[in-house]
Design an enzyme around this catalytic site. Structure first.
Site, PDB file in Angstrom:
ATOM      1  CG  HIS A   1      -1.758   1.156   1.426  1.00 42.59           C
ATOM      2  ND1 HIS A   1      -3.104   1.018   1.655  1.00 42.59           N
ATOM      3  CD2 HIS A   1      -1.541   2.485   1.401  1.00 42.59           C
ATOM      4  CE1 HIS A   1      -3.661   2.208   1.768  1.00 42.59           C
ATOM      5  NE2 HIS A   1      -2.719   3.120   1.625  1.00 42.59           N
TER       6      HIS A   1
ATOM      7  CG  HIS B   1      -0.853   7.185  -0.572  1.00 39.97           C
ATOM      8  ND1 HIS B   1      -2.136   7.365  -1.015  1.00 39.97           N
ATOM      9  CD2 HIS B   1      -0.954   6.461   0.573  1.00 39.97           C
ATOM     10  CE1 HIS B   1      -2.983   6.787  -0.182  1.00 39.97           C
ATOM     11  NE2 HIS B   1      -2.288   6.226   0.792  1.00 39.97           N
TER      12      HIS B   1
ATOM     13  CE  LYS C   1      -8.072   2.217   0.065  1.00 44.65           C
ATOM     14  NZ  LYS C   1      -6.766   2.589   0.536  1.00 44.65           N
TER      15      LYS C   1
ATOM     16  CG  HIS D   1      -9.527   4.227   4.461  1.00 42.69           C
ATOM     17  ND1 HIS D   1      -8.305   4.857   4.518  1.00 42.69           N
ATOM     18  CD2 HIS D   1     -10.193   4.599   5.587  1.00 42.69           C
ATOM     19  CE1 HIS D   1      -8.234   5.589   5.624  1.00 42.69           C
ATOM     20  NE2 HIS D   1      -9.370   5.452   6.284  1.00 42.69           N
TER      21      HIS D   1
ATOM     22  CG  HIS E   1      -4.234   1.805   6.177  1.00 44.34           C
ATOM     23  ND1 HIS E   1      -5.523   1.779   6.621  1.00 44.34           N
ATOM     24  CD2 HIS E   1      -4.247   2.578   5.062  1.00 44.34           C
ATOM     25  CE1 HIS E   1      -6.282   2.509   5.831  1.00 44.34           C
ATOM     26  NE2 HIS E   1      -5.528   2.991   4.868  1.00 44.34           N
TER      27      HIS E   1
ATOM     28  CG  ASP F   1      -1.135   4.576   4.353  1.00 44.36           C
ATOM     29  OD1 ASP F   1      -1.228   5.111   3.233  1.00 44.36           O
ATOM     30  OD2 ASP F   1      -1.954   4.765   5.260  1.00 44.36           O
TER      31      ASP F   1
HETATM   32  O1  DOR Z   1      -2.836   9.157   6.462  1.00 45.57           O
HETATM   33  C1  DOR Z   1      -3.275   8.897   5.361  1.00 45.57           C
HETATM   34  N1  DOR Z   1      -2.834   9.532   4.252  1.00 45.57           N
HETATM   35  N2  DOR Z   1      -4.220   7.976   5.252  1.00 45.57           N
HETATM   36  C2  DOR Z   1      -4.863   7.742   4.105  1.00 45.57           C
HETATM   37  O2  DOR Z   1      -5.744   6.916   4.084  1.00 45.57           O
HETATM   38  C3  DOR Z   1      -4.535   8.525   2.890  1.00 45.57           C
HETATM   39  C4  DOR Z   1      -3.197   9.082   2.955  1.00 45.57           C
HETATM   40  C5  DOR Z   1      -2.912  10.142   1.903  1.00 45.57           C
HETATM   41  O3  DOR Z   1      -3.253   9.923   0.745  1.00 45.57           O
HETATM   42  O4  DOR Z   1      -2.336  11.166   2.253  1.00 45.57           O
HETATM   43 ZN    ZN Z   2      -3.092   5.028   2.239  1.00 43.50          ZN
END
Ligand code: DOR
Ligand code: ZN
Length: 364
Positions: free
Chosen positions: A16, A18, A103, A140, A178, A251
């Site tokens: 996971h 970003h 997702k 999520h 997460h 994450d």
């Molecule tokens: O803390 C987080 N940041 N949790 C999430 O689910 C998304 C993520 C983000 O994209 O910044």
């Molecule tokens: Zn995330």
């Protein structure tokens, strides 16, 4: 403890992550590729990645920043909306492993989730098609009901929605993303082989005290929020125990410094460049590298970091290896990020006890 170094594991899998888009990729992609051979890439861009065509175009943009010496396979996900159709899901199923999951963001649950699903029960038609096409559903798992305490949103989501989804679609492969609670661990342990969970390094290393230690610490603010130590202890047991479908998912979620250190800061911890080291720290502290001391051995670390995730997603383990040495280094204060900003890594200015290095097959 007995020090066993270097530790060598197959190249890690990030369940996971970003990576963001545009100039941010110049930072995030080399960082993730310095440790991981592949990863499940989150679709919560602005606008969100809602079609296979968009996911494949985003994949190409990511690939253009992968360093030549560190191959990285971005495994793409689609952002579910109320209007995601079965044509799109069919196209995903035919994407030759380039797009691997959908997702589910409950609308409003987290960063860039406003285009998500307002009423989870209304998405059952989509889940039914995903089950039929054998597409993984990443969730999520937090309710958006404002009357629910922020520390309970995961447990309430499990009770209010997830048990019923699990029972209704027994063959749907589900990743509860997460996880942060004992409730999450117990749910996954009891839900059978089609249910898995990713666990971040920060939810293993820290509990909610970290958010308030010595003043408000915006870099520890993420969603789901860090929980009490009792939950942290259960997560550590799940990660290090070698049982069940638990795997690493960083994450890693970068935001520019000015949007973290402000009166209303964004949620997300940037951990990509140090995450493998952070996971190693967790296993080390738990005695899990030291079977002689009642620990469980390096094998469990390798399963958690590199094998359980690919097994669940039915993809090969990445080529090559990651070595880990017990060696102290200081985490940089920030990294360049985007057009003109910087991103502050979670442990900025702190020391970290392990040093990871990726080695490709053939000794590169
Ligand atoms: O803390 C987080 N940041 N949790 C999430 O689910 C998304 C993520 C983000 O994209 O910044
Ligand atoms: Zn995330």
């Amino acid at each position: 403890m007995t020090q066993i170094t270097p530790i060598i594991i197959h190249t890690a899998f990030d369940g996971h992550v970003h990576l963001r888009d545009g100039e941010a990729l110049r930072t995030t992609v080399p960082h993730i590729a310095s440790r991981f051979g592949n990863g499940i890439v989150m679709p919560n861009l602005k606008p969100a990645v809602k079609t296979v065509a968009e996911a494949l175009a985003y994949r190409e943009r990511i690939l253009s920043y992968v360093p030549s010496g560190s191959p990285f396979d971005p495994l793409m996900t689609l952002y579910l909306t109320e209007t995601t159709g079965s044509d799109e899901l069919l196209e995903l199923a035919g994407s030759e492993g380039k797009v691997v999951a959908c997702k589910l963001y409950p609308a409003g649950a987290t960063t860039n989730s406003s285009e998500g699903i307002p009423d989870v029960e209304k998405a059952y038609g989509i889940f039914e098609a995903m089950e039929r096409l054998d597409i993984v559903l990443c969730i999520h798992g937090e309710v958006t009901d404002p009357s629910v305490d922020v520390f309970d949103k995961e447990a309430v989501f499990i009770d209010r929605y997830l048990r019923k989804i699990r029972e209704t679609f027994p063959n749907l492969r589900i990743v509860l993303e997460h996880i942060t609670t004992k409730d999450g661990v117990e749910f996954v342990e009891s839900a059978g082989p089609n249910t898995a969970a990713s666990i971040t390094a920060h939810h293993l290393l820290f509990n909610r005290n970290a958010i308030f230690q010595g003043g408000l610490q915006p870099h520890f603010y993420c969603l789901p929020i860090l929980k009490r130590d009792v939950h942290q202890e259960v997560l550590i047991r799940a990660a290090t125990g070698g049982m069940g479908n638990f795997f690493a998912g960083t994450d890693s979620a970068p935001h520019p410094k000015n949007l973290k250190e402000t009166s209303c800061g964004c949620a997300g911890c940037y951990t990509a460049p140090q995450s493998v080291e952070m996971y190693a720290e967790v296993f080390d502290r738990a005695g899990a590298f030291d079977p002689g001391q009642g620990g469980v051995g390096i094998g469990n670390f390798e399963w958690f970091m590199s094998k359980t995730g690919p097994t669940f997603y039915r993809i090969p383990v990445s080529e090559g290896y990651v070595t880990l040495r017990k060696e102290t280094s200081e985490v940089p204060p920030d990294y360049p990020f985007g057009e003109s900003g910087v991103v502050v890594p979670l442990l900025a200015g702190k020391t970290i006890e392990w040093k990871a290095e990726r080695i490709l097959r053939g000794g590169n």
